[in-house]
Design a protein around this motif. Sequence first.
Motif, mmCIF file in Angstrom:
data_model
loop_
_atom_site.group_PDB
_atom_site.id
_atom_site.type_symbol
_atom_site.label_atom_id
_atom_site.label_comp_id
_atom_site.label_asym_id
_atom_site.label_seq_id
_atom_site.Cartn_x
_atom_site.Cartn_y
_atom_site.Cartn_z
ATOM 1 N N ARG A 119 1.033 -1.153 0.070
ATOM 2 C CA ARG A 119 0.084 0.076 -0.150
ATOM 3 C C ARG A 119 0.843 1.195 -0.008
ATOM 4 N NH1 ARG A 119 -5.081 1.180 0.755
ATOM 5 N NH2 ARG A 119 -5.841 -0.809 0.935
ATOM 6 N N VAL A 120 2.050 1.267 0.552
ATOM 7 C CA VAL A 120 2.914 2.352 0.385
ATOM 8 C C VAL A 120 3.215 2.910 -0.684
ATOM 9 C CG1 VAL A 120 5.275 3.106 1.214
ATOM 10 C CG2 VAL A 120 4.111 1.720 2.614
ATOM 11 N N VAL A 121 3.415 2.069 -1.978
ATOM 12 C CA VAL A 121 3.886 2.423 -3.151
ATOM 13 C C VAL A 121 2.507 2.213 -4.331
ATOM 14 C CG1 VAL A 121 6.103 2.135 -2.770
ATOM 15 C CG2 VAL A 121 4.843 0.298 -3.627
ATOM 16 N N PHE A 122 1.647 1.528 -3.785
ATOM 17 C CA PHE A 122 0.627 1.472 -4.883
ATOM 18 C C PHE A 122 -0.923 1.194 -4.139
ATOM 19 C CE2 PHE A 122 -2.544 -1.654 -6.912
ATOM 20 C CZ PHE A 122 -2.675 -0.797 -8.073
ATOM 21 N N GLN A 123 -1.693 2.057 -4.445
ATOM 22 C CA GLN A 123 -3.328 1.958 -4.005
ATOM 23 C C GLN A 123 -4.017 1.681 -5.131
ATOM 24 O OE1 GLN A 123 -1.809 5.409 -3.116
ATOM 25 N NE2 GLN A 123 -0.509 3.820 -1.989
ATOM 26 N N VAL A 124 -5.101 0.815 -4.975
ATOM 27 C CA VAL A 124 -6.189 0.671 -5.799
ATOM 28 C C VAL A 124 -7.106 1.923 -5.881
ATOM 29 C CG1 VAL A 124 -8.451 -0.838 -6.312
ATOM 30 C CG2 VAL A 124 -6.445 -1.673 -5.061
ATOM 31 N N GLU A 125 -7.800 2.132 -7.256
ATOM 32 C CA GLU A 125 -8.550 3.270 -7.367
ATOM 33 C C GLU A 125 -9.475 3.553 -6.215
ATOM 34 O OE1 GLU A 125 -11.379 5.173 -10.794
ATOM 35 O OE2 GLU A 125 -10.083 3.445 -11.300
ATOM 36 N N ASN A 126 -9.809 4.803 -5.706
ATOM 37 C CA ASN A 126 -10.710 5.054 -4.551
ATOM 38 C C ASN A 126 -10.309 4.536 -3.300
ATOM 39 O OD1 ASN A 126 -12.514 6.506 -6.493
ATOM 40 N ND2 ASN A 126 -13.547 4.328 -6.827
ATOM 41 N N GLU A 127 -8.874 4.192 -3.157
ATOM 42 C CA GLU A 127 -8.439 3.770 -1.833
ATOM 43 C C GLU A 127 -7.236 4.854 -1.626
ATOM 44 O OE1 GLU A 127 -7.478 -0.256 -1.199
ATOM 45 O OE2 GLU A 127 -9.567 -0.806 -1.445
ATOM 46 N N ARG A 128 -6.742 4.778 -0.359
ATOM 47 C CA ARG A 128 -5.537 5.721 0.034
ATOM 48 C C ARG A 128 -4.508 4.896 0.542
ATOM 49 N NH1 ARG A 128 -7.433 11.061 2.812
ATOM 50 N NH2 ARG A 128 -6.290 10.339 4.267
ATOM 51 N N ASN A 129 -3.282 5.693 0.791
ATOM 52 C CA ASN A 129 -2.422 5.156 1.476
ATOM 53 C C ASN A 129 -2.655 5.246 2.897
ATOM 54 O OD1 ASN A 129 0.394 4.577 2.125
ATOM 55 N ND2 ASN A 129 1.238 5.739 0.296
ATOM 56 N N TYR A 130 -1.489 4.648 3.747
ATOM 57 C CA TYR A 130 -1.823 4.972 5.161
ATOM 58 C C TYR A 130 -2.032 6.325 5.399
ATOM 59 C CZ TYR A 130 -0.274 0.192 5.270
ATOM 60 O OH TYR A 130 -0.161 -1.207 5.446
ATOM 61 N N HIS A 131 -2.992 6.805 6.663
ATOM 62 C CA HIS A 131 -3.263 8.025 7.221
ATOM 63 C C HIS A 131 -2.188 8.966 7.348
ATOM 64 C CE1 HIS A 131 -7.224 6.614 6.855
ATOM 65 N NE2 HIS A 131 -7.411 5.845 8.180
ATOM 66 N N ILE A 132 -1.176 8.480 7.849
ATOM 67 C CA ILE A 132 0.057 9.028 8.423
ATOM 68 C C ILE A 132 0.705 9.907 7.162
ATOM 69 C CG2 ILE A 132 1.871 7.255 8.127
ATOM 70 C CD1 ILE A 132 1.950 9.680 11.028
ATOM 71 N N PHE A 133 0.648 9.341 6.021
ATOM 72 C CA PHE A 133 1.121 10.071 4.892
ATOM 73 C C PHE A 133 0.573 11.604 4.438
ATOM 74 C CE2 PHE A 133 2.753 5.727 3.851
ATOM 75 C CZ PHE A 133 4.247 6.260 4.173
ATOM 76 N N TYR A 134 -0.976 11.403 4.643
ATOM 77 C CA TYR A 134 -1.786 12.416 4.246
ATOM 78 C C TYR A 134 -1.621 13.555 5.828
ATOM 79 C CZ TYR A 134 -3.329 9.288 0.964
ATOM 80 O OH TYR A 134 -3.297 8.450 -0.280
ATOM 81 N N GLN A 135 -1.617 12.897 6.821
ATOM 82 C CA GLN A 135 -1.240 13.802 7.897
ATOM 83 C C GLN A 135 -0.099 14.639 7.972
ATOM 84 O OE1 GLN A 135 -1.986 10.560 10.937
ATOM 85 N NE2 GLN A 135 -4.057 11.101 10.952
ATOM 86 N N LEU A 136 1.063 13.952 7.335
ATOM 87 C CA LEU A 136 2.158 14.603 7.363
ATOM 88 C C LEU A 136 2.049 15.670 6.248
ATOM 89 C CD1 LEU A 136 4.879 11.749 7.677
ATOM 90 C CD2 LEU A 136 4.483 13.604 9.209
ATOM 91 N N CYS A 137 1.471 15.326 4.998
ATOM 92 C CA CYS A 137 1.183 16.221 4.085
ATOM 93 C C CYS A 137 0.476 17.531 4.351
ATOM 94 C CB CYS A 137 0.797 15.554 2.769
ATOM 95 S SG CYS A 137 1.729 14.552 1.959
ATOM 96 N N ALA A 138 -0.633 17.267 5.143
ATOM 97 C CA ALA A 138 -1.327 18.362 5.742
ATOM 98 C C ALA A 138 -0.581 19.334 6.589
ATOM 99 C CB ALA A 138 -2.765 17.564 6.302
ATOM 100 N N SER A 139 0.449 18.653 7.115
ATOM 101 C CA SER A 139 1.100 19.515 8.052
ATOM 102 C C SER A 139 2.626 20.084 7.366
ATOM 103 C CB SER A 139 1.464 18.798 9.280
ATOM 104 O OG SER A 139 0.623 18.082 10.117
ATOM 105 N N ALA A 140 2.676 19.940 6.143
ATOM 106 C CA ALA A 140 3.780 20.263 5.322
ATOM 107 C C ALA A 140 4.389 21.818 5.674
ATOM 108 C CB ALA A 140 3.629 19.945 3.929
ATOM 109 N N MET A 141 3.394 22.755 6.040
ATOM 110 C CA MET A 141 3.688 24.115 6.096
ATOM 111 C C MET A 141 4.046 24.447 7.504
ATOM 112 S SD MET A 141 3.990 24.700 3.266
ATOM 113 C CE MET A 141 3.729 25.001 1.688
ATOM 114 N N GLN A 142 3.890 23.439 8.489
ATOM 115 C CA GLN A 142 4.284 23.761 9.811
ATOM 116 C C GLN A 142 6.005 23.949 10.022
ATOM 117 O OE1 GLN A 142 2.138 23.971 12.303
ATOM 118 N NE2 GLN A 142 0.427 24.047 10.716
ATOM 119 N N PRO A 143 6.380 24.641 10.592
ATOM 120 C CA PRO A 143 7.689 25.114 10.699
ATOM 121 C C PRO A 143 8.597 23.767 11.252
ATOM 122 C CG PRO A 143 6.742 26.584 12.049
ATOM 123 C CD PRO A 143 5.763 25.838 11.639
ATOM 124 N N GLU A 144 8.179 22.912 12.038
ATOM 125 C CA GLU A 144 8.782 21.855 12.529
ATOM 126 C C GLU A 144 8.828 20.672 11.399
ATOM 127 O OE1 GLU A 144 4.654 21.214 14.635
ATOM 128 O OE2 GLU A 144 6.158 22.918 14.007
#
Length: 185
Positions: free
Chosen positions: A145-170
């Motif tokens: 799942r880290v490198v491939f997701q079926v259509e309408n599915e997502r990677n692990y939540h942590i990747f999206y949470q990190l991306c949503a926080s990309a602009m945070q200074p830390e």
Amino acid sequence: GIILVAINPYKQLPIYGDAIIHAYSGQNMGDMDPHIFAVAEEAYKQMARNNKNQSIIVSGESGAGKTVSARYTMRYFATVSKSSSNAHVEDKVLASNPITEAVGNAKTTRNDNSSRFGKYTEISFDQSYQIIGANMRTYLLEKSRVVFQVENERNYHIFYQLCASAMQPEYKHLKLGRSHEKNLL
């Protein structure tokens, strides 16, 4: 061994309270209706009677209520073992769930928060059969799942949470990009 089929009703039912725990405590298997507390009582009695480790396997489909059943089992053990200082051991063990789920859960076509990992929880008792601790081990089942997701599915939540926080200074030093996902956690 003993097999219990339990169905997740997706709502709270009055069959898991302290009065029900006390009703099953000390009972023999088969004396009362099938229940997760009957399975827990049998394992607890066998541990105390034979001084041998016991296992309860909770298995099922996504959304079947495995985590909830495990929590009820731990609460049963905490109550019947009269582990006053550890009466909420299930809360302590499951307190790691949000982190575990962020790293190990993903959106699938059937479930927005599907566990894509296995979990092994070990509860330790002293010579008086009181809970003295617990250990939880997790293992990923879907590394692909880290490198491939079926259509309408997502990677692990942590990747999206990190991306949503990309602009945070830390997180600037990680050079994260924004996700193209519209519904970030």
